[in-house]
Design a protein around this motif. Structure first.
Motif, PDB file in Angstrom:
ATOM      1  N   UNK A  95      31.897  11.496  38.675  1.00  0.00           N
ATOM      2  CA  UNK A  95      31.989  12.367  37.500  1.00  0.00           C
ATOM      3  C   UNK A  95      33.399  12.294  36.910  1.00  0.00           C
ATOM      4  N   UNK A  96      33.480  11.911  35.635  1.00  0.00           N
ATOM      5  CA  UNK A  96      34.771  11.786  34.964  1.00  0.00           C
ATOM      6  C   UNK A  96      34.875  12.644  33.705  1.00  0.00           C
ATOM      7  N   UNK A  97      33.830  13.394  33.418  1.00  0.00           N
ATOM      8  CA  UNK A  97      33.833  14.240  32.234  1.00  0.00           C
ATOM      9  C   UNK A  97      32.744  15.287  32.323  1.00  0.00           C
ATOM     10  N   UNK A  98      32.676  16.196  31.341  1.00  0.00           N
ATOM     11  CA  UNK A  98      31.740  17.322  31.399  1.00  0.00           C
ATOM     12  C   UNK A  98      30.302  16.989  30.997  1.00  0.00           C
ATOM     13  N   UNK A  99      30.091  15.889  30.281  1.00  0.00           N
ATOM     14  CA  UNK A  99      28.742  15.564  29.808  1.00  0.00           C
ATOM     15  C   UNK A  99      27.875  15.014  30.943  1.00  0.00           C
ATOM     16  N   UNK A 100      26.565  15.193  30.838  1.00  0.00           N
ATOM     17  CA  UNK A 100      25.672  14.686  31.886  1.00  0.00           C
ATOM     18  C   UNK A 100      25.810  13.177  32.105  1.00  0.00           C
ATOM     19  N   UNK A 101      26.121  12.432  31.057  1.00  0.00           N
ATOM     20  CA  UNK A 101      26.238  10.971  31.176  1.00  0.00           C
ATOM     21  C   UNK A 101      27.630  10.528  31.632  1.00  0.00           C
ATOM     22  N   UNK A 102      28.503  11.466  31.950  1.00  0.00           N
ATOM     23  CA  UNK A 102      29.837  11.134  32.448  1.00  0.00           C
ATOM     24  C   UNK A 102      29.853  10.873  33.954  1.00  0.00           C
ATOM     25  N   UNK A 103      28.697  10.564  34.487  1.00  0.00           N
ATOM     26  CA  UNK A 103      28.582  10.188  35.890  1.00  0.00           C
ATOM     27  C   UNK A 103      27.293   9.405  36.070  1.00  0.00           C
ATOM     28  N   UNK A 104      27.160   8.752  37.198  1.00  0.00           N
ATOM     29  CA  UNK A 104      25.931   8.024  37.494  1.00  0.00           C
ATOM     30  C   UNK A 104      26.023   6.548  37.179  1.00  0.00           C
ATOM     31  N   UNK A 105      24.881   5.883  37.296  1.00  0.00           N
ATOM     32  CA  UNK A 105      24.839   4.432  37.151  1.00  0.00           C
ATOM     33  C   UNK A 105      24.200   3.991  35.843  1.00  0.00           C
ATOM     34  N   UNK A 106      24.265   4.844  34.823  1.00  0.00           N
ATOM     35  CA  UNK A 106      23.711   4.445  33.529  1.00  0.00           C
ATOM     36  C   UNK A 106      24.616   3.407  32.869  1.00  0.00           C
ATOM     37  N   UNK A 107      24.049   2.632  31.992  1.00  0.00           N
ATOM     38  CA  UNK A 107      24.812   1.622  31.246  1.00  0.00           C
ATOM     39  C   UNK A 107      25.993   2.275  30.526  1.00  0.00           C
ATOM     40  N   UNK A 108      25.746   3.417  29.878  1.00  0.00           N
ATOM     41  CA  UNK A 108      26.804   4.105  29.133  1.00  0.00           C
ATOM     42  C   UNK A 108      27.956   4.502  30.047  1.00  0.00           C
ATOM     43  N   UNK A 109      27.634   5.098  31.182  1.00  0.00           N
ATOM     44  CA  UNK A 109      28.710   5.546  32.073  1.00  0.00           C
ATOM     45  C   UNK A 109      29.516   4.363  32.605  1.00  0.00           C
ATOM     46  N   UNK A 110      28.857   3.295  32.980  1.00  0.00           N
ATOM     47  CA  UNK A 110      29.575   2.137  33.513  1.00  0.00           C
ATOM     48  C   UNK A 110      30.490   1.543  32.450  1.00  0.00           C
ATOM     49  N   UNK A 111      29.986   1.393  31.227  1.00  0.00           N
ATOM     50  CA  UNK A 111      30.831   0.859  30.151  1.00  0.00           C
ATOM     51  C   UNK A 111      31.990   1.793  29.839  1.00  0.00           C
ATOM     52  N   UNK A 112      31.737   3.101  29.833  1.00  0.00           N
ATOM     53  CA  UNK A 112      32.821   4.065  29.620  1.00  0.00           C
ATOM     54  C   UNK A 112      33.840   3.985  30.749  1.00  0.00           C
ATOM     55  N   UNK A 113      33.347   3.843  31.991  1.00  0.00           N
ATOM     56  CA  UNK A 113      34.243   3.804  33.155  1.00  0.00           C
ATOM     57  C   UNK A 113      35.159   2.591  33.097  1.00  0.00           C
ATOM     58  N   UNK A 114      34.623   1.432  32.776  1.00  0.00           N
ATOM     59  CA  UNK A 114      35.482   0.246  32.758  1.00  0.00           C
ATOM     60  C   UNK A 114      36.394   0.222  31.544  1.00  0.00           C
ATOM     61  N   UNK A 115      36.033   0.971  30.501  1.00  0.00           N
ATOM     62  CA  UNK A 115      36.910   1.005  29.325  1.00  0.00           C
ATOM     63  C   UNK A 115      38.174   1.813  29.593  1.00  0.00           C
TER      64      UNK A 115
END
Length: 150
Positions: A95-115
């Motif tokens: 978890x890196x943020x307050x939104x539900x997609x700010x954690x987990x193995x979704x495409x969005x979270x992974x792309x956000x994490x590496x950015x």
């Protein structure tokens, strides 16, 4: 980087990459370890022959959402001008943020994490969770693991 010590190296899985057998973990950089001290540790590790660095999108541990990503920012600044000498591994899912997609193995979270990394040229991303379902189109997988060879 004087590299006065020769550390044993090994192949990183089937990637074709050669890494030092010691990998520098950085989970305290940016909270328990300030940036100046973090840079000294990185310099000392590099001088000792360590070329393999480990970080994560949630690092430093212990600071919560307020500090998530600080470690990767410190490493990114330190790597400027010497990126080609190091193998960088990062982790995503935490978890890196307050939104539900700010954690987990979704495409969005992974792309956000590496950015979060100031460099788009990393070699390994690990999904650190149990029961992760990773569903990504093949072109994205090719981009994520661009250095891996069969």
């Amino acid at each position: 980087m004087s590299n006065s010590i020769t550390l044993p190296t090994t192949k990183l899985g089937q990637t074709g990459l050669t890494v030092s057998r010691l990998c520098l973990g950085t989970m305290t950089f940016g909270l328990q370890t300030d940036e100046g001290t973090s840079r000294q540790i990185l310099d000392t590790a590099a001088d000792a022959g360590i070329n393999f660095l480990d970080t994560a999108d949630v690092y430093p541990l212990g600071g919560g959402l307020a500090t998530a990503g600080s470690t990767e920012e410190i490493i990114g600044r330190w790597l400027k001008g010497k990126r080609e000498h190091f193998i960088l591994a990062t982790k995503a899912v935490g978890k890196v943020g307050p939104a539900p997609w700010d954690q987990g193995a979704s495409r969005k979270h992974i792309l956000d994490a590496i950015s979060m990394l100031p460099s788009d040229d990393w070699e390994l991303i690990m999904l650190t969770c149990t029961n992760c379902t990773l569903m990504m189109p093949q072109p994205l997988l090719m981009r994520l693991w661009k250095h891996w060879t069969p």
